[in-house]
Every structure is written in structure tokens, then in C-alpha cells.
Enzyme design. Structure first.
Site, mmCIF file in Angstrom:
data_model
loop_
_atom_site.group_PDB
_atom_site.id
_atom_site.type_symbol
_atom_site.label_atom_id
_atom_site.label_comp_id
_atom_site.label_asym_id
_atom_site.label_seq_id
_atom_site.Cartn_x
_atom_site.Cartn_y
_atom_site.Cartn_z
ATOM 1 C CB CYS A 2 148.434 44.620 83.142
ATOM 2 S SG CYS A 2 148.730 45.603 84.597
ATOM 3 N NE ARG A 27 144.736 42.679 78.964
ATOM 4 C CZ ARG A 27 144.181 41.467 78.971
ATOM 5 N NH1 ARG A 27 143.363 41.128 78.021
ATOM 6 N NH2 ARG A 27 144.468 40.619 79.917
ATOM 7 C CD1 TRP A 75 143.171 49.514 86.187
ATOM 8 C CD2 TRP A 75 143.649 47.807 87.559
ATOM 9 N NE1 TRP A 75 142.252 49.518 87.206
ATOM 10 C CE2 TRP A 75 142.518 48.482 88.058
ATOM 11 C CE3 TRP A 75 144.145 46.707 88.259
ATOM 12 C CZ2 TRP A 75 141.868 48.084 89.229
ATOM 13 C CZ3 TRP A 75 143.498 46.313 89.418
ATOM 14 C CH2 TRP A 75 142.367 46.993 89.895
ATOM 15 C CG ASN A 99 147.781 40.681 83.171
ATOM 16 O OD1 ASN A 99 147.106 40.025 82.413
ATOM 17 N ND2 ASN A 99 147.246 41.287 84.214
ATOM 18 N N GLY A 100 149.223 40.548 86.446
ATOM 19 C CA GLY A 100 148.826 39.644 87.513
ATOM 20 C C GLY A 100 149.285 40.180 88.864
ATOM 21 C CD GLU A 480 124.920 47.214 83.847
ATOM 22 O OE1 GLU A 480 125.528 46.756 84.838
ATOM 23 O OE2 GLU A 480 125.499 47.570 82.803
ATOM 24 C CE LYS A 484 127.958 50.145 82.746
ATOM 25 N NZ LYS A 484 127.963 48.737 82.548
ATOM 26 C CD GLU A 487 131.186 50.367 85.247
ATOM 27 O OE1 GLU A 487 132.024 49.467 85.154
ATOM 28 O OE2 GLU A 487 130.152 50.387 84.539
ATOM 29 C CG HIS A 503 113.834 47.672 105.006
ATOM 30 N ND1 HIS A 503 113.153 47.374 106.168
ATOM 31 C CD2 HIS A 503 113.061 47.219 103.993
ATOM 32 C CE1 HIS A 503 112.032 46.755 105.872
ATOM 33 N NE2 HIS A 503 111.954 46.650 104.557
ATOM 34 C CE LYS A 603 135.015 45.529 77.722
ATOM 35 N NZ LYS A 603 133.923 46.072 78.519
#
Ligand code: HGA
Length: 608
Positions: A2, A27, A75, A99-100, A480, A484, A487, A503, A603
Site C-alpha cells: 500500500c 507497493r 494491496w 497502510n497496515g 529461488e 521466480k 511469481e 521422498h 513489494k
């Protein structure tokens, strides 16, 4: 997550707010909104679901007047990303952007509803506007109402308020989520970070946790939680922030992938004296001989840098590393003894879980070292020892150059740890340092495989599922690579330790599942190749990422082999990351997904 902006200026606020929001769109980008107050005090609001350009179009057809205003790019955490839930939320005369997460929002909503308030969204944030409006209606001044309002909130917030009838006033508050105030030619501004404010302001003030601020065109008054006036230092806006442009690249991500040789070199130069091939003595002010073990905590991609680094610390320095994702670690942190070293890795330096872990370790009496890309961030300010990555602003939501700079930094720190602990003699340390100095050149060479990867991406792009495997340091890189791909292209991708396949996940393998094998020619190469044979025997389509010696020794199992430049094994993780980034990028292009702003992501993860 946000983005928040606000301005009190002479010109119409809306174009400036939209401009600042564009710089914050990384964001959050599922909806956006503005509220402005004109010279007579009339407030107007425009909100739109979807990306910021929808809001821009809306404002073109229904312009907003007034020099004072606030804006938000969202977001969503509470409530679907639709117009009704978009910020600003209004309870006359108050408009707020948030934001939060307000954790006690249910109780607050119930209380507000009982007291006659009509809530029109599903968000936690709207409660803040109503709490504030009720206090103002009861006759409190803005400062008292703001302190009372935040006193009722549990959770994390950065807030900016505008007020109907008060064309020259904004208010702000922060706890947990970041917030800055800037001063420029266009007026006084509020922004989630320096990136938003960079084109408009030369100087900014970061609010501390618990601060509230009252802004008018001529002054900014800041108070702590108890209402006592406080001074916060103004800092210059870092010049490089204003350079956050795409250049000739189609996407920020492409630009950031290609910038890696340069920013890795810059990062390494901070830690190493390149000419002398030695450590810079003051760059890592930690004596690792003082510690019997360290903890290393991060989220997402940064966590994978920790996975590789654990290997380096344990091998070069014989230093046990307790590695965890921050969202778990924060609830274990109290179990760690005092006088130990806790290390944290975060691109933004605002990652909510990592910051909470840092604070828990500080409360437990530990020494805190933070590897961070934003030197003005909350974590950078709260750490004992700041170990910067010099990647420059990373705008693409999927991290690329920040990750390889984290690896470069951790590699240098691990060499220092080996020297401090006497587990690495001068000659071996020099060999590692010389290897690291080679990294920018070898990463540049690795970028040359891009045309081949464009072709391979066409194999991967139609798949519903893909596996990525590696061993040792390549295990973190495989994870990673899988992250990627998922995402960016929304293909289900699992990263696995190569030895773990049998396994369980091998049950997924058939000829529709590409398996990306990360196997540089190192001590573990033969083991990884055995695992590759196991999946080949079950019909998997194998893409092998190796080097020339690996390609010679790997046999025929792979359908495609990507040959990376020969590199010292110490820096394999940096070199092997590049093709995985390019693969995810080109698979996303093939699938037509939004590379820089993948769905559901944002982000700078400032919520828990
Ligand atoms: N909880 C608010 C704000 C979300 C946020 O800050 N995301 O990073 C909402 O859902 O609108």
C-alpha cells in the site's frame, strides 16, 4: 505494501498525487483513490478498482480541484479489491488512507456500528476514519483526536488524513508501517517512502514509530505517543532514488536483471579492496570470534539468500546458523540467548515480519546486523550494524538484483567470519575474495544465454507445474528459481533439495512436468546428476543448468542444457541465478502476464 501520499500545496493536488502514486505502485496495485480539499474546504473523492491508470482516467473525466489532498494505491488485506474498499475512506469530515492492518478492527466495527456509524466498506481501515470523526464531533482538536484514535488501534499503520472544511491541514501517524514527510517547491508532502517524494522534495523526515504529525503549509509539528513535541532529523533524499526509470528496457525487471554486473561490482567494492584482494577492515564491524552461533532471518527471496549463506558460514567459518523465515522466527526469538548475533536480510528494510523479528532479538539482548538495500529504512535505522547491499532502487516486484547483491554481501561477510574464527587461512580467504571479484564479469557472461532461454521458456510456459532441484548452495538457488517462475508466470513451481525428490515430489513427475536441474560442476555434481537420472527415467523434460565441465559429464538425460561460464564454485550461486531469472521473465512474457506487477503481489511487505 500500500502506498500513501499527501500534499498541501499551491497547485492542484491531484496530478502531483497521481505522479507520486505512480512511483509507489510497486507497493500495491489492486485499486487506488484520491481525496482533495479545495480552497473553500469542500472535499471530493475519486476511487477505482484495478491499476492506477484506471484512477487516472477517472480523474481525467471527473477532475478533482484543490491544493490539499491524500492518495492511496492498495494491496488489499481486508476486503476485496473493489471500489468500495479502495481508500481514502471517508467519515465526514475525515478522509484517511492507511497502510497496515488494524487487528482489532472487528471489535472497533461493532462498537462503531452500535454508536450509529454507517460503515460502507469491508476494510479494517474505514474504522479509523469513523473513530477520528467521532472524536472531532465531540469537540476534540485534531491532535487530541488523532492521539485518541491511534490509542484505540491495535496492529500496524501508516496514516494520512485530510479534513473537509480545513483546506490547509493534513495529519499523519505511524506505527509499524513506514511514513516520511517531505518539503519541496510544490508544498509539504507525506509519502510511504523516499521514492514517492524524490522528484518533489530535497529533504525528508522519517517519522518514528508512535509519532503523529500535524501539517500546515508553513509548519510540521511532530509529537510522540504521549503528545510531547519531538524533533526528527531531516535527511537529504538519496540522489539515486530519482533514477528509478525503465530506460530502454520493456520492463523494470529486465533492466534490473541486466544491471546485475554493475550493482554486484558496486556492492563487492564496498566490502572488498578490489586492487589488494583483501577485506575492507571497517566494512563488516563484527568480530565473529565472539559468537558460537548466529541466527539468520528473512522472508521470500531474501530467505533464499540466507539458505545459500548458511552453507557459506558453516563451511568457511564453521559457524552454525539458525536460519528461519521471519514470520516463524518472530515467535521463536525469545528462546535465543542474550549476547548472540542475529542477522536479518531485507531488500526494503520495512518487511513487517523481519522487522518484528529484529525487534524481538533486540529485546532479547542480541547484537543485530542487517543486510538491507534501502539505507534510510526502518531496519537500517534500528540495527546495530548495517551491511548495505548497493543494488539501487528495485522496482520490479519480483526481486532480482537485490537478491544477487544480498548473496554478494553475505559471501563477503562469510569470508570475514572465516578469517575472524581462524577457519579460513589468508591464502584460502584470498582465493575466495578473488573468486568474488570475478562475479560481476561472470554474471555478465551468464546474461549471454538469454536467446537460448527465450526458446526454452516456450517449453516451460505451457506447463501447469514445474520442479526445480539443486544441492548444497544450489538448493537455495533452485528454490529461488521456482519462486521466480511462480511469481511471474503463475505456473505452479516447486523448489526441492535434489535428494528429497524421492521422498515425495517425484510422484508429480511425468512428461508434462519440466524439471530444472541446477547442477554446477562441484563436489555434489554427481549426486545431483543421479537425481536427474531418476526423474529422466520417469519421463520428465529436463532443463539442466550447469557449466562446461558439467555439460561434458552429465550424460544425455537433459532435453536442454544451459552452459554457464566456468566459475569458481564459491560464486556458483550468483552465476546460476541469472538463467533462472531470465527463464521466469521469458516464461512470463510468453504467457502474457504482468511482469513488473504480478497479480496478488506487492513489494515492500509491510503487513504481517
Ligand atoms: N488493511 C488495509 C490496508 C492494506 C495494506 O496496507 N496492505 O499493504 C486494506 O486492506 O485496505
Amino acid at each position: 505494501m500500500c502506498g500513501i501520499v499527501g500534499i498541501i500545496g499551491q497547485r492542484d493536488a491531484a496530478p502531483l498525487l497521481l505522479d507520486a502514486l505512480k512511483r509507489l505502485e510497486y507497493r500495491g496495485y489492486d485499486s487506488a483513490g484520491l481525496a482533495t480539499v479545495d480552497a473553500q474546504g469542500a472535499m471530493s473523492r475519486r476511487r477505482s478498482a484495478g491499476k492506477l491508470r484506471n484512477l487516472e482516467r477517472r480523474v481525467e473525466t471527473e477532475p478533482l480541484v484543490g491544493g490539499t489532498g491524500i492518495g492511496h494505491t492498495r494491496w488489499a488485506t481486508h476486503g476485496a479489491p473493489n471500489e468500495a474498499n479502495a481508500h481514502p475512506h471517508v467519515a465526514a469530515p475525515v478522509a484517511v488512507v492507511h497502510n497496515g492492518i488494524i487487528e482489532n478492527f472487528r471489535a472497533l466495527r461493532d462498537r462503531l456500528a452500535k454508536s450509529g456509524a454507517t460503515l460502507t466498506s469491508e476494510t479494517d481501515s474505514e474504522t479509523i476514519a469513523h473513530l477520528m470523526a467521532q472524536r472531532l464531533a465531540a469537540g476534540e482538536d485534531v491532535k487530541t483526536a488523532l492521539l485518541g484514535t491511534i490509542g484505540a488501534l491495535e496492529g500496524a499503520y501508516a496514516l494520512a488524513f485530510a479534513f473537509e472544511g480545513q483546506p490547509q491541514l493534513l495529519a499523519a501517524a505511524r506505527s509499524g508501517s513506514p511514513l516520511a514527510i517531505g518539503f519541496g517547491d510544490d508544498g509539504v508532502m507525506i509519502g510511504s517512502d523516499a521514492i514517492a517524494l524524490a522528484p518533489f522534495c530535497d529533504k525528508i523526515i522519517y517519522l518514528d514509530d508512535g509519532d503523529v504529525a500535524i501539517l500546515t503549509p508553513t509548519r510540521v509539528d511532530i509529537f510522540d505517543q504521549s503528545g510531547t513535541p519531538v524533533e526528527r532529523p531531516a535527511v537529504a533524499v538519496p540522489v539515486q532514488i530519482s533514477l528509478a526509470e525503465k530506460g530502454n528496457y520493456r520492463h523494470f525487471m529486465a533492466k534490473e536483471i541486466h544491471e546485475q554486473p554493475e550493482v554486484i561490482a558496486r556492492t563487492i567494492g564496498h566490502y572488498l579492496d578490489i586492487g589488494a584482494a583483501t577485506m575492507r577492515s571497517d566494512a563488516v564491524p563484527i568480530d565473529f570470534a565472539d559468537y558460537r552461533r548466529v541466527s539468520l532471518t528473512a522472508c521470500g527471496t531474501a530467505y533464499y539468500s540466507g539458505l545459500v549463506a548458511r552453507h557459506w558460514f558453516e563451511h568457511l567459518a564453521r559457524l552454525p546458523v539458525d536460519l528461519d523465515v521471519a514470520s516463524e522466527f518472530r515467535y521463536r526469538a525469545q528462546n535465543f540467548p542474550r549476547d548472540e548475533l542475529s542477522m536479518f536480510v531485507s531488500q526494503s528494510g520495512e518487511t513487517a515480519d523481519t522487522l518484528a523479528s529484529l525487534r524481538a532479538c533486540r529485546a532479547a539482548g542480541q547484537t543485530i546486523a542487517t543486510i538491507v538495500n534501502v539505507p534510510t529504512s526502518t531496519m537500517a535505522r534500528e540495527t546495530d550494524i548495517m551491511l548495505p547491499t548497493l543494488a539501487g532502487p528495485e522496482i520490479g516486484v519480483a526481486s532480482t538484483k537485490a537478491f544477487t547483491c544480498q548473496l554478494a554481501t553475505l559471501a563477503a561477510v562469510a569470508i570475514k567470519a572465516g578469517l575472524d574464527r581462524g577457519t579460513l587461512d589468508e591464502a584460502s580467504a584470498r582465493e575466495k575474495i578473488e573468486a568474488l571479484i570475478e562475479a560481476p564479469r561472470l554474471v555478465a557472461d551468464a546474461l549471454h544465454v538469454e536467446p537460448q532461454i527465450e526458446r526454452i521458456a516456450k517449453i516451460v510456459a505451457p506447463a501447469r507445474s514445474a520442479l526445480f532441484i539443486g544441492r548444497g548452495p544450489a538448493y537455495g538457488i533452485a528454490l529461488e528459481g521456482a519462486l521466480k517462475l511462480k511469481e511471474l508466470s503463475y505456473i505452479h513451481a516447486e523448489g526441492y533439495a535434489a535428494g528429497e525428490l524421492k521422498h515425495g515430489p517425484i510422484a508429480l513427475v511425468d512428461d508434462s512436468v519440466p524439471v530444472v536441474v541446477v547442477a554446477p560442476y562441484d563436489d555434489l555434481f554427481a549426486k545431483t546428476v543421479s537425481n536427474m537420472e531418476e526423474v529422466a527415467a520417469r519421463g520428465a523434460r529436463i532443463i539442466l543448468i550447469t557449466d562446461a565441465r558439467g555439460a561434458d559429464a552429465a550424460g544425455e538425460a537433459a532435453e536442454e542444457t544451459l552452459v554457464m561460464p566456468d566459475a569458481p564454485s564459491f560464486i556458483h550461486p550468483l552465476v546460476m541465478t541469472v538463467p533462472l531469472q531470465l527463464l521466469a521473465y521469458h516464461a512470463a512474457i510468453t504467457n502474457g502476464t504482468d511482469v513488473d506487477q504480478p497479480r496478488n503481489l506487492a513489494k515492500s511487505v509491510t503487513v504481517e
